[in-house]
Every structure is written in structure tokens, then in C-alpha cells.
Design a protein around this motif. Structure first.
Motif, PDB file in Angstrom:
ATOM      1  N   GLY A   1       4.719  -8.473  -9.390  1.00 36.88           N
ATOM      2  CA  GLY A   1       4.588  -7.063  -9.308  1.00 36.88           C
ATOM      3  C   GLY A   1       5.204  -6.351 -10.567  1.00 36.88           C
TER       4      GLY A   1
ATOM      5  N   ALA B   1       0.572   3.280  -8.030  1.00 36.59           N
ATOM      6  CA  ALA B   1      -0.077   2.157  -7.212  1.00 36.59           C
ATOM      7  C   ALA B   1      -1.417   2.065  -7.514  1.00 36.59           C
ATOM      8  CB  ALA B   1      -0.056   2.849  -5.955  1.00 36.59           C
TER       9      ALA B   1
ATOM     10  N   HIS C   1      -7.285  -4.638 -11.903  1.00 39.50           N
ATOM     11  CA  HIS C   1      -6.776  -4.536 -10.456  1.00 39.50           C
ATOM     12  C   HIS C   1      -5.218  -3.756 -10.692  1.00 39.50           C
ATOM     13  CE1 HIS C   1      -9.315  -7.347  -8.875  1.00 39.50           C
ATOM     14  NE2 HIS C   1      -9.075  -8.318  -9.549  1.00 39.50           N
ATOM     15  N   SER C   2      -4.835  -3.394  -9.531  1.00 39.69           N
ATOM     16  CA  SER C   2      -3.626  -2.597  -9.288  1.00 39.69           C
ATOM     17  C   SER C   2      -2.688  -3.686  -8.796  1.00 39.69           C
ATOM     18  CB  SER C   2      -3.954  -1.228  -8.528  1.00 39.69           C
ATOM     19  OG  SER C   2      -4.155  -1.674  -7.179  1.00 39.69           O
TER      20      SER C   2
ATOM     21  N   ARG D   1      -1.617  -3.132  -5.707  1.00 39.71           N
ATOM     22  CA  ARG D   1      -1.875  -3.266  -4.419  1.00 39.71           C
ATOM     23  C   ARG D   1      -3.275  -4.348  -4.394  1.00 39.71           C
ATOM     24  NH1 ARG D   1      -3.008   2.936  -3.575  1.00 39.71           N
ATOM     25  NH2 ARG D   1      -4.575   2.211  -4.885  1.00 39.71           N
ATOM     26  N   ASP D   2      -4.056  -4.452  -5.305  1.00 39.12           N
ATOM     27  CA  ASP D   2      -5.012  -5.278  -5.274  1.00 39.12           C
ATOM     28  C   ASP D   2      -4.598  -6.694  -5.548  1.00 39.12           C
ATOM     29  OD1 ASP D   2      -6.811  -3.265  -5.328  1.00 39.12           O
ATOM     30  OD2 ASP D   2      -7.047  -3.110  -7.628  1.00 39.12           O
TER      31      ASP D   2
ATOM     32  N   GLY E   1      -1.668  -7.867  -4.208  1.00 41.71           N
ATOM     33  CA  GLY E   1      -0.555  -8.025  -3.263  1.00 41.71           C
ATOM     34  C   GLY E   1       0.769  -8.090  -3.951  1.00 41.71           C
TER      35      GLY E   1
ATOM     36  N   SER F   1       4.419  -6.610  -5.582  1.00 38.29           N
ATOM     37  CA  SER F   1       5.608  -5.497  -4.699  1.00 38.29           C
ATOM     38  C   SER F   1       6.028  -4.845  -6.167  1.00 38.29           C
ATOM     39  CB  SER F   1       6.728  -6.443  -4.202  1.00 38.29           C
ATOM     40  OG  SER F   1       6.167  -7.179  -3.372  1.00 38.29           O
TER      41      SER F   1
ATOM     42  N   ARG G   1       5.766   3.274  -1.072  1.00 33.30           N
ATOM     43  CA  ARG G   1       5.314   2.459   0.163  1.00 33.30           C
ATOM     44  C   ARG G   1       4.228   3.214   0.901  1.00 33.30           C
ATOM     45  NH1 ARG G   1      11.158   2.712   0.390  1.00 33.30           N
ATOM     46  NH2 ARG G   1      12.057   0.647   0.057  1.00 33.30           N
TER      47      ARG G   1
ATOM     48  N   HIS H   1       1.763   4.385  -0.253  1.00 30.40           N
ATOM     49  CA  HIS H   1       0.436   3.739  -0.948  1.00 30.40           C
ATOM     50  C   HIS H   1       0.349   2.103  -0.817  1.00 30.40           C
ATOM     51  CE1 HIS H   1      -0.827   7.282  -2.706  1.00 30.40           C
ATOM     52  NE2 HIS H   1       0.488   7.765  -2.936  1.00 30.40           N
ATOM     53  N   ALA H   2       1.063   1.598   0.258  1.00 34.69           N
ATOM     54  CA  ALA H   2       0.852   0.215   0.647  1.00 34.69           C
ATOM     55  C   ALA H   2       1.261  -0.759  -0.432  1.00 34.69           C
ATOM     56  CB  ALA H   2      -0.665  -0.085   0.892  1.00 34.69           C
ATOM     57  N   VAL H   3       2.482  -0.155  -1.257  1.00 34.89           N
ATOM     58  CA  VAL H   3       3.067  -1.040  -2.215  1.00 34.89           C
ATOM     59  C   VAL H   3       4.440  -1.399  -1.411  1.00 34.89           C
ATOM     60  CG1 VAL H   3       4.033  -1.364  -4.545  1.00 34.89           C
ATOM     61  CG2 VAL H   3       2.052  -0.086  -4.220  1.00 34.89           C
TER      62      VAL H   3
END
Length: 154
Positions: free
Chosen positions: A26, A50, A64-65, A67-68, A70, A72, A114, A116-118
Motif C-alpha cells: 500500500g 485514494a 491501478h489505485s 483501492r484497486d 486492495g 492499505s 477511510r 474512500h474505501a482505503v
């Protein structure tokens, strides 16, 4: 706000010999808050990070980010990012926000990531920390919220 963003295969932060935060693949994000920063800067920076495409796809392109993939984030406060070294040999930190301003903004930045789903781990604000990382690449970017694109109006 100013961040040093490092893509890592792992990172951790230790205070007084105890590991208080750790991630696998991450981003390690060192965050410095200026006295002119507010929640808007924290939110804009979190949104940018994010979605930043800095992780390779199957063809080796940065598509890919965090998030993409998975990944952290490990967020660590770092007031020294606002050091001024123009004059003399001793850095000046006069543009860095005071702790009572900076701490809630670093926390707000982490919460914004968080949202932003991170997944986010953090250091301990104001503590003397040992930060360990394995920089993946190495890949390091410096981002200042003042340089981010301004939202377009209506």
C-alpha cells in the motif's frame, strides 16, 4: 497540507518499542499540516491519493489505485515537511500548524481516506516514532494540497 507518499510492500510504526500501526502492500503517507490548512485540504488530498493510479496492472502500466489493488495506508504525522531552510543552517518551522490545529486535521485526513474505501493505520501524533518501510519501486511522490486542481464551478 504536504505529503510524502511512498508505495510500499510493507511499513510499520513503533513507539517506545511497541508496534502501533502496520500495513502490507500500500502507501506510507507522511503528512505535514501548514497553519493555513483546513478540512477542505485534507479531504481534497485524501480523494486525490485514494484514486491516484500508481500501482501497475498486468502489463506493468500504472493503471491501478491503492483501492484497486486492495492496499492499505499508513498515515504518519510529520510537521518537519514544512521546514524552511532558506536562511541559516537551522530549519524554521513557523509555517507548520500548531499541534492543536494539526492533530485533528491529520485525523480528518485519515478518516477521509477511510471514506474512500482505503484501510488506514496511523502513527501517534506528537510521539517520537520509528518508521520502517520497504519502498516498492522505489516510488515516492511529494504532493502539496496547494498544487491540486481546484474544483470547477457550475
Amino acid at each position: 497540507m504536504r505529503v510524502v507518499l511512498q508505495r510500499v510492500s510493507r511499513a510499520s510504526v513503533t513507539v517506545d518499542g511497541l508496534e502501533i500501526g502496520a500495513i502490507d502492500a500500500g502507501l506510507l503517507i507522511l503528512v505535514g499540516v501548514a497553519d493555513s490548512d483546513g478540512e477542505a485540504q485534507a479531504e481534497a488530498l485524501a480523494a486525490k491519493i485514494a484514486g491516484l493510479r500508481i500501482f501497475a496492472d498486468a502489463e506493468g502500466r500504472f493503471n491501478h489505485s491503492v483501492r484497486d489493488v486492495g492496499g492499505s495506508a499508513l498515515v504518519v504525522s510529520q510537521f518537519t515537511l514544512h521546514a524552511a531552510v532558506r536562511k541559516g543552517r537551522r530549519p524554521s518551522f513557523t509555517t507548520a500548524a500548531r499541534p492543536e490545529i494539526a492533530e485533528p486535521l491529520v485525523e480528518h485526513f485519515a478518516e477521509s481516506l477511510r471514506s474512500h474505501a482505503v484501510p488506514v493505520e496511523t502513527g501517534a501524533f506528537g510521539a517520537t516514532m520509528s518508521v520502517e518501510l520497504v519502498n516498492d519501486g522505489p516510488f515516492t511522490i511529494v504532493i502539496d494540497s496547494a498544487d491540486l486542481e481546484r474544483p470547477r464551478r457550475g
